[in-house]
Write a protein that holds these residues in place. Structure first.
Motif, short mmCIF file in Angstrom:
data_model
loop_
_atom_site.label_atom_id
_atom_site.label_comp_id
_atom_site.label_asym_id
_atom_site.label_seq_id
_atom_site.Cartn_x
_atom_site.Cartn_y
_atom_site.Cartn_z
N VAL A 135 0.83 -1.20 0.00
CA VAL A 135 0.00 0.00 0.00
C VAL A 135 0.87 1.26 0.00
CG1 VAL A 135 -1.81 1.27 1.20
CG2 VAL A 135 -1.85 -1.23 1.19
N ALA A 136 1.97 1.23 0.76
CA ALA A 136 2.85 2.39 0.82
C ALA A 136 3.43 2.72 -0.55
CB ALA A 136 3.98 2.14 1.82
N VAL A 137 3.78 1.70 -1.32
CA VAL A 137 4.30 1.94 -2.67
C VAL A 137 3.18 2.41 -3.59
CG1 VAL A 137 5.31 0.83 -4.71
CG2 VAL A 137 6.26 0.38 -2.43
N ARG A 138 2.00 1.80 -3.47
CA ARG A 138 0.88 2.23 -4.32
C ARG A 138 0.53 3.70 -4.09
NH1 ARG A 138 -1.74 -1.29 -7.31
NH2 ARG A 138 -1.47 -3.53 -6.94
N GLU A 139 0.73 4.18 -2.89
CA GLU A 139 0.43 5.58 -2.60
C GLU A 139 1.39 6.53 -3.31
OE1 GLU A 139 -1.67 5.17 1.81
OE2 GLU A 139 0.49 5.58 1.66
N GLN A 140 2.53 6.00 -3.74
CA GLN A 140 3.53 6.84 -4.41
C GLN A 140 3.66 6.55 -5.90
OE1 GLN A 140 7.36 6.89 -2.54
NE2 GLN A 140 6.56 7.42 -0.52
N VAL A 141 3.31 5.33 -6.31
CA VAL A 141 3.55 4.90 -7.69
C VAL A 141 2.26 4.38 -8.31
CG1 VAL A 141 4.87 3.32 -9.16
CG2 VAL A 141 5.91 4.24 -7.07
N PRO A 142 1.78 4.97 -9.41
CA PRO A 142 0.59 4.41 -10.08
C PRO A 142 0.87 2.98 -10.54
CG PRO A 142 1.10 6.61 -10.89
CD PRO A 142 2.27 6.18 -10.06
N ALA A 143 -0.04 2.07 -10.25
CA ALA A 143 0.14 0.66 -10.63
C ALA A 143 -1.22 -0.01 -10.71
CB ALA A 143 1.03 -0.07 -9.62
N ASP A 144 -1.41 -0.85 -11.74
CA ASP A 144 -2.67 -1.57 -11.83
C ASP A 144 -2.73 -2.67 -10.77
OD1 ASP A 144 -1.58 -4.06 -12.87
OD2 ASP A 144 -1.33 -3.04 -14.79
N ALA A 145 -3.83 -3.38 -10.74
CA ALA A 145 -4.09 -4.29 -9.63
C ALA A 145 -3.06 -5.39 -9.49
CB ALA A 145 -5.49 -4.90 -9.78
N THR A 146 -2.51 -5.87 -10.60
CA THR A 146 -1.59 -7.01 -10.54
C THR A 146 -0.14 -6.63 -10.82
OG1 THR A 146 -2.06 -7.52 -12.87
CG2 THR A 146 -3.41 -8.62 -11.20
N ALA A 147 0.17 -5.35 -10.82
CA ALA A 147 1.51 -4.90 -11.20
C ALA A 147 2.56 -5.16 -10.13
CB ALA A 147 1.49 -3.42 -11.55
N LEU A 148 2.14 -5.23 -8.86
CA LEU A 148 3.10 -5.32 -7.76
C LEU A 148 3.05 -6.67 -7.08
CD1 LEU A 148 2.48 -1.86 -6.02
CD2 LEU A 148 4.12 -2.40 -7.83
N THR A 149 4.22 -7.17 -6.72
CA THR A 149 4.32 -8.34 -5.85
C THR A 149 5.26 -7.99 -4.69
OG1 THR A 149 6.10 -9.25 -7.23
CG2 THR A 149 3.87 -10.08 -7.61
N VAL A 150 5.10 -8.72 -3.58
CA VAL A 150 5.82 -8.38 -2.36
C VAL A 150 6.45 -9.63 -1.78
CG1 VAL A 150 5.69 -7.17 -0.15
CG2 VAL A 150 4.02 -6.64 -1.95
N GLN A 151 7.68 -9.48 -1.32
CA GLN A 151 8.38 -10.54 -0.62
C GLN A 151 8.95 -9.99 0.68
OE1 GLN A 151 8.65 -13.74 -1.41
NE2 GLN A 151 7.58 -13.58 -3.38
N PRO A 152 8.85 -10.74 1.78
CA PRO A 152 9.49 -10.28 3.02
C PRO A 152 10.99 -10.14 2.83
CG PRO A 152 7.98 -12.09 3.44
CD PRO A 152 8.14 -12.00 1.94
N ASP A 153 11.58 -9.15 3.45
CA ASP A 153 13.03 -8.96 3.42
C ASP A 153 13.61 -9.49 4.73
OD1 ASP A 153 15.64 -8.20 3.23
OD2 ASP A 153 15.25 -6.07 2.95
N PRO A 154 14.37 -10.59 4.67
CA PRO A 154 14.86 -11.20 5.91
C PRO A 154 16.11 -10.51 6.47
CG PRO A 154 15.59 -12.48 4.04
CD PRO A 154 14.75 -11.36 3.48
#
Length: 308
Positions: free
Chosen positions: A219-238
């Motif tokens: 959500v934090a990235v979506r608030e800064q970068v326009p992106a369609d529904a499936t454009a972003l994926t997320v992975q935990p950073d260990p």
């Protein structure tokens, strides 16, 4: 005090329930305090269904159509995969609850199995589980009715989806996008955006396929970068951190190769009730600590397979 009033100052980010599979069962009658309890489905069905959904890590959910509806003897069932990629929803009908045991719930971990009719338009669940928390009934049912008037057949009142203190609580399936504190205007804008393969940010709590920090990061990235529904994926950073205020971090990747590292911190809040009528208890919330853009991936690195 209503729990929604007690939680009015708490941020929404990272508060969606963490589920990647859903089994939604139509039950138009009264619901008990539990999502699937003996008083609703009967002791034999409840115990077996609870064991099967737990083993497959599927969220059991009761659903009913908004308004007054008589039970015809036929129940609609939705089997849903809300994985980050390749999500799907299938719909079928049953006349006996024991037919639920014919379904291999582990199917939600793969592509759409074709055991029901594919549902392509986003489905809306609005929590209206008054026996679990009165805020959901008071605030959720009017939203469900307003949405159903404009989107007939796509809106369901649902049992507890998590986060009743953020009611009206709404989930879009199969994406798992979860919203809170939405009014009728925001709810309609949310569904209109989903139909256009976009994401409304108003009231967005996170996507259910991710744990809290990853929800916040997307959500934090979506608030800064326009992106369609499936454009972003997320992975935990260990990667370890030496900052005691940092709760964790996640890497958000755009399909075009751009990447961001989002760190989150846990912030203490004044004690307050988590449910209507409950005693106050300590509370915390997540907030972004930093958003750092990383070197982009090459086209070959960023291409993702899909089973849509």
């Amino acid at each position: 005090m209503l729990c929604t009033a007690a939680a009015a100052d708490l941020p929404l980010l990272g508060t969606a329930g963490h589920f990647t599979g859903w089994l939604c069962i139509e039950h138009p009658g009264a619901w008990g305090g539990d999502v699937i309890g003996d008083e609703v489905l009967g002791p034999e069905i409840t115990a077996e269904l609870a064991a099967r959904t737990s083993a497959a890590q599927v969220r059991p959910t009761l659903i009913r159509r908004p308004g007054r509806n008589e039970f015809t003897g036929t129940r609609t069932v939705l089997l849903v995969s809300s994985r980050p990629e390749g999500s799907w929803c299938e719909r079928f009908e049953i006349t006996d609850l024991r037919q639920l045991f014919d379904i291999d719930l582990h199917l939600v971990d793969g592509p759409a199995p074709g055991i029901g009719v594919r549902v392509d338009d986003p489905v809306v669940l609005v929590c209206a589980h008054g026996k679990r928390d009165q805020c959901c009934a008071l605030l959720g049912r009017p939203i469900a009715a307003a949405l159903a008037a404009d989107y007939p057949g796509r809106v369901w009142e649902a049992s507890h989806t998590g986060g009743h203190r953020f009611a009206p609580a709404v989930v879009l399936l199969p994406s798992g996008l979860t919203y809170g504190r939405v009014d009728a205007t925001a709810a309609k804008a949310m569904l209109a955006a989903a139909d256009a393969d976009e994401v409304s940010l108003t009231g967005l709590r996170g996507r259910s396929c991710y744990p809290p920090i990853s929800q916040l990061a997307e959500v934090a990235v979506r608030e800064q970068v326009p992106a369609d529904a499936t454009a972003l994926t997320v992975q935990p950073d260990p990667a370890p951190t030496h900052d005691p205020t940092v709760a964790g971090a996640a890497i958000v990747t755009h399909r075009d190769g751009r990447r961001w590292r989002v760190t989150a911190r846990t912030v203490p809040a004044a004690p307050r009730q988590a449910s209507c009528g409950a005693a106050p208890k300590p509370a915390t919330y997540l907030e972004p600590a930093a958003i750092e853009q990383l070197p982009a991936l090459s086209r070959a690195q960023s291409e993702r397979p899909t089973d849509h």
